[in-house]
Design a protein around this motif. Structure first.
Motif, short mmCIF file in Angstrom:
data_model
loop_
_atom_site.label_atom_id
_atom_site.label_comp_id
_atom_site.label_asym_id
_atom_site.label_seq_id
_atom_site.Cartn_x
_atom_site.Cartn_y
_atom_site.Cartn_z
N TRP A 114 61.60 21.40 -68.94
CA TRP A 114 60.16 21.26 -68.75
C TRP A 114 59.71 19.82 -68.98
N GLY A 115 60.34 19.13 -69.92
CA GLY A 115 60.03 17.72 -70.16
C GLY A 115 60.34 16.86 -68.95
N ALA A 116 61.39 17.22 -68.20
CA ALA A 116 61.71 16.50 -66.97
C ALA A 116 60.61 16.67 -65.94
N TYR A 117 60.05 17.88 -65.86
CA TYR A 117 58.95 18.16 -64.94
C TYR A 117 57.71 17.34 -65.34
N LEU A 118 57.39 17.32 -66.64
CA LEU A 118 56.25 16.53 -67.10
C LEU A 118 56.44 15.04 -66.80
N ALA A 119 57.67 14.57 -67.01
CA ALA A 119 57.97 13.17 -66.71
C ALA A 119 57.71 12.87 -65.23
N PHE A 120 58.14 13.78 -64.38
CA PHE A 120 57.95 13.60 -62.94
C PHE A 120 56.46 13.60 -62.58
N MET A 121 55.69 14.49 -63.22
CA MET A 121 54.26 14.54 -62.96
C MET A 121 53.57 13.25 -63.43
N TYR A 122 54.06 12.71 -64.55
CA TYR A 122 53.49 11.44 -65.04
C TYR A 122 53.77 10.32 -64.05
N ILE A 123 54.99 10.28 -63.54
CA ILE A 123 55.37 9.24 -62.58
C ILE A 123 54.45 9.27 -61.35
N SER A 132 61.35 2.64 -65.40
CA SER A 132 62.33 3.48 -64.72
C SER A 132 62.22 4.88 -65.30
N TYR A 133 62.91 5.83 -64.69
CA TYR A 133 62.84 7.20 -65.20
C TYR A 133 64.18 7.89 -65.07
N ILE A 134 64.39 8.86 -65.95
CA ILE A 134 65.63 9.64 -65.96
C ILE A 134 65.23 11.11 -66.07
N ILE A 135 65.53 11.90 -65.06
CA ILE A 135 65.20 13.32 -65.06
C ILE A 135 66.46 14.11 -65.39
N VAL A 136 66.42 14.87 -66.49
CA VAL A 136 67.61 15.56 -66.98
C VAL A 136 67.40 17.08 -66.95
N SER A 137 68.26 17.79 -66.24
CA SER A 137 68.24 19.26 -66.23
C SER A 137 66.85 19.81 -65.93
N GLY A 138 66.27 19.35 -64.83
CA GLY A 138 64.94 19.81 -64.46
C GLY A 138 64.89 21.32 -64.27
N PHE A 139 63.77 21.93 -64.62
CA PHE A 139 63.67 23.38 -64.54
C PHE A 139 63.29 23.79 -63.11
N TYR A 140 63.51 25.06 -62.81
CA TYR A 140 63.24 25.56 -61.47
C TYR A 140 61.74 25.84 -61.28
N LEU A 141 61.29 25.73 -60.02
CA LEU A 141 59.91 26.10 -59.67
C LEU A 141 59.91 26.43 -58.18
N PHE A 142 59.71 27.71 -57.86
CA PHE A 142 59.78 28.17 -56.48
C PHE A 142 58.43 28.68 -56.00
N ASP A 143 58.21 28.61 -54.70
CA ASP A 143 56.95 29.07 -54.12
C ASP A 143 56.81 30.59 -54.18
N LYS A 144 57.92 31.31 -54.02
CA LYS A 144 57.84 32.76 -53.89
C LYS A 144 58.41 33.51 -55.08
N ASN A 145 58.87 32.79 -56.08
CA ASN A 145 59.44 33.43 -57.26
C ASN A 145 59.13 32.63 -58.51
#
Length: 245
Positions: A114-123, A132-145
């Motif tokens: 979840w922290g990787a997702y927040l980092a991406f949203m901040y970017i 620079s940024y490092i995204i580690v083990s980003g969590f899943y997020l799907f449109d239909k699930n």
């Protein structure tokens, strides 16, 4: 920044609370060199884990100024378990408020899950702040699930157990629609929110996810406090059914 061989665990040189709105004060820790390269490392969840000295094993604190934040409502941040104004947009703003409070111009941002997702949203929101940024083990997020379909296919018995605790009809358990999945998350959230910290709903939510992600010997698993279990299950169920805002 990261190395295969861990560094020694080190203690923070400063900690403080930062008031980010009328209700929320977030807890912040600083490690390493004050004049080092600024590095924000965001914890997972939503809901935890929290600031912990053990994370310093991953960072060369002779070069970096490491900043850790307990996201609003989590860990040592106050008040605990708050829902009002707790959303993705405000969590991103909180990071920037810490950055401005510390007088940091540009920094490296990283996070796990979840922290990787927040980092991406901040970017996306503040690209000029980022070295620079490092995204580690980003969590899943799907449109239909909300939950990956593989969960229903590989762990049908565990999935059924998870659904039955909140009385989901059997016919809805098999490959549930997005609407049903949101309803499951909302029911768990309402049960968890209205219960004491030590309750069967938060534990079932927490260990359902934990069982799917953990394949190690059960005897070696980390012991989690009731507070950790409650906060992670509270915020995950909340953010899940809100589609992460």
């Amino acid at each position: 920044m990261y190395m295969v061989n861990y560094y020694k665990v080190k203690k923070y040189f400063n900690s403080f609370y930062l008031q980010v709105d009328e209700e929320n004060s977030i807890y912040v820790r600083e490690y390493g060199k004050k004049n080092g390269i600024p590095l924000f490392l965001l914890h997972g969840g939503p809901g935890g884990p929290f600031t912990n000295n053990k994370i310093t094993k991953l960072v060369n604190l002779n070069k970096y100024h490491l900043i850790l934040i307990d996201q609003r409502g989590c860990g040592k941040s106050t008040p605990s378990n708050i829902i009002k104004n707790n959303n993705t947009k405000n969590l991103v703003k909180d990071i920037r408020k810490v950055k401005e409070y510390l007088g940091i111009n540009k920094f490296i941002i990283t996070g796990f899950s979840w922290g990787a997702y927040l980092a991406f949203m901040y970017i996306l929101k503040y690209p000029k702040d980022i070295l620079s940024y490092i995204i580690v083990s980003g969590f899943y997020l799907f449109d239909k699930n909300i939950f990956p379909k593989i969960v229903f296919q590989m762990y049908p018995e565990r999935w059924s157990q998870f659904c039955e605790l909140i009385n989901i009809p059997n016919k809805q358990i098999q490959i549930p629609s997005l609407k049903i999945q949101k309803d499951i998350c909302k029911k768990y959230f309402n049960k968890i929110k209205s219960s004491r910290i030590n309750n069967k709903y938060s534990k079932e939510w927490f260990y359902f996810e934990h069982d799917l992600l953990t394949i190690c010997d059960k005897k070696k698993e980390k012991k989690y406090s009731n507070k950790e279990i409650y906060q992670i299950s509270l915020y995950e169920s909340y953010f899940y059914y809100k589609n992460f805002f």
